[in-house]
Scaffold this active site. Sequence first.
Site, PDB file in Angstrom:
ATOM      1  N   ASP A   9       0.943  -0.994   0.016  1.00 58.80           N
ATOM      2  CA  ASP A   9       0.150  -0.014   0.166  1.00 58.80           C
ATOM      3  C   ASP A   9       1.135   1.106   0.210  1.00 58.80           C
ATOM      4  OD1 ASP A   9      -2.357   1.680   0.230  1.00 58.80           O
ATOM      5  OD2 ASP A   9      -2.182   1.878   2.428  1.00 58.80           O
ATOM      6  N   SER A  10       0.367   2.336  -0.303  1.00 57.98           N
ATOM      7  CA  SER A  10       0.975   3.747  -0.087  1.00 57.98           C
ATOM      8  C   SER A  10       1.362   3.773   0.986  1.00 57.98           C
ATOM      9  CB  SER A  10       0.225   4.874  -0.505  1.00 57.98           C
ATOM     10  OG  SER A  10      -1.082   4.744   0.017  1.00 57.98           O
ATOM     11  N   TYR A  41      -0.444   8.486  -2.496  1.00 56.57           N
ATOM     12  CA  TYR A  41      -0.561   8.002  -3.930  1.00 56.57           C
ATOM     13  C   TYR A  41      -1.661   8.844  -4.703  1.00 56.57           C
ATOM     14  CZ  TYR A  41       2.745   3.739  -3.521  1.00 56.57           C
ATOM     15  OH  TYR A  41       3.909   3.022  -3.550  1.00 56.57           O
ATOM     16  N   GLY A  42      -2.679   9.165  -4.058  1.00 57.09           N
ATOM     17  CA  GLY A  42      -3.831   9.703  -4.392  1.00 57.09           C
ATOM     18  C   GLY A  42      -3.521  11.053  -5.168  1.00 57.09           C
ATOM     19  N   ASN A  73      -6.768   1.058  -3.098  1.00 58.03           N
ATOM     20  CA  ASN A  73      -7.564   1.248  -4.204  1.00 58.03           C
ATOM     21  C   ASN A  73      -6.683   2.105  -5.288  1.00 58.03           C
ATOM     22  OD1 ASN A  73     -10.761   0.766  -3.318  1.00 58.03           O
ATOM     23  ND2 ASN A  73      -9.385   1.168  -1.574  1.00 58.03           N
ATOM     24  N   THR A  74      -6.154   3.173  -4.987  1.00 56.32           N
ATOM     25  CA  THR A  74      -5.331   4.060  -6.076  1.00 56.32           C
ATOM     26  C   THR A  74      -4.394   3.371  -6.685  1.00 56.32           C
ATOM     27  OG1 THR A  74      -5.564   5.689  -4.111  1.00 56.32           O
ATOM     28  CG2 THR A  74      -4.308   6.233  -6.071  1.00 56.32           C
ATOM     29  N   THR A 183      -8.068   2.205   1.441  1.00 59.31           N
ATOM     30  CA  THR A 183      -7.866   1.162   2.401  1.00 59.31           C
ATOM     31  C   THR A 183      -7.483   1.872   3.870  1.00 59.31           C
ATOM     32  OG1 THR A 183      -5.560   0.824   1.758  1.00 59.31           O
ATOM     33  CG2 THR A 183      -7.262  -0.772   0.858  1.00 59.31           C
TER      34      THR A 183
HETATM   35  N1  DGL Z   1      -4.596   3.322   0.916  1.00 56.04           N
HETATM   36  C1  DGL Z   1      -4.585   3.813  -0.258  1.00 56.04           C
HETATM   37  C2  DGL Z   1      -6.133   3.750  -1.103  1.00 56.04           C
HETATM   38  O1  DGL Z   1      -6.506   2.505  -1.030  1.00 56.04           O
HETATM   39  C3  DGL Z   1      -4.531   5.514  -0.168  1.00 56.04           C
HETATM   40  C4  DGL Z   1      -3.976   6.295  -1.408  1.00 56.04           C
HETATM   41  C5  DGL Z   1      -3.118   7.482  -1.291  1.00 56.04           C
HETATM   42  O2  DGL Z   1      -1.953   7.277  -0.574  1.00 56.04           O
HETATM   43  O3  DGL Z   1      -3.624   8.466  -1.212  1.00 56.04           O
HETATM   44  O4  DGL Z   1      -6.310   4.260  -2.113  1.00 56.04           O
END
Ligand code: DGL
Length: 261
Positions: A9-10, A41-42, A73-74, A183
Amino acid sequence: MHSPIGIFDSGIGGTSIWKEIAALLPNENTIYLADSLNAPYGEKSPEKIIEFSIKNTELLLNKGCKLIVVACNTATTNAIEFLRSTYDVPFIGIEPAIKPAALKTQTNNIGILATKGTLSSALFFKTSELFATNIKVVEQVGKGLVQLIENGKLHSDEMNELLKKYLSPMLVNNIDYLVLGCTHYPYLIPQIQNIIGNKVQIIDSGLAVAKQTKAVLERYQIKNNSVKKGVHHFFINTDVDVLETILSEVKSEIIIQRFEF
Ligand code: DGL
């Protein structure tokens, strides 16, 4: 097969998915990568999100992972097609659960809270087109929420103010289902529920991802048949403190380590 399941994940949000996987598949070993240095990441371009996803995937493959869960998700909505067409291992992704919300809504209004990267992705657009044709989808970018969670400010006034600002338009639009499309957000459920009350149901896809992971391990015959409990390694490229706090109640054997990547 003893090889670990790789999860990335990010940042620390994907641990909400890891928890579901570890609960459903207690004998599996896992490796979790929290790319907190590059969160959120978004707010990044699709090209950058794909670049980070490649880096994370290759690291997990170098550590011998047999399957990869994109617990973001991103990253899923922007990069999973590329990952699937490039690497040989199976990938499991997570996408906002528009379909179940669209099927269940009585008011014909649903809300979705997700990152800009997810809401502007082609995959999200395709899913909404397919499943949410006759209903109103109130989309909201959760700008700032991921950073506050990454900084350990889960229960702050700042967080509450942002959530109120983002959720009020949804209440005005009479939503009865709220889809959590990131998430990180399951960690905000108590605060969100306080604001939206119990007439609005929250949908998050953590358990569905764990079930899908189990099904794919079985389909590929790569489940770990050992009777021993799994061992879980967490690697994070910033301070370990917030990750440690978020995992403090976990009973399984976990090892948390700072690691530059
Ligand atoms: N947990 C990432 C998601 O589900 C967060 C994205 C981010 O870092 O902006 O999109």
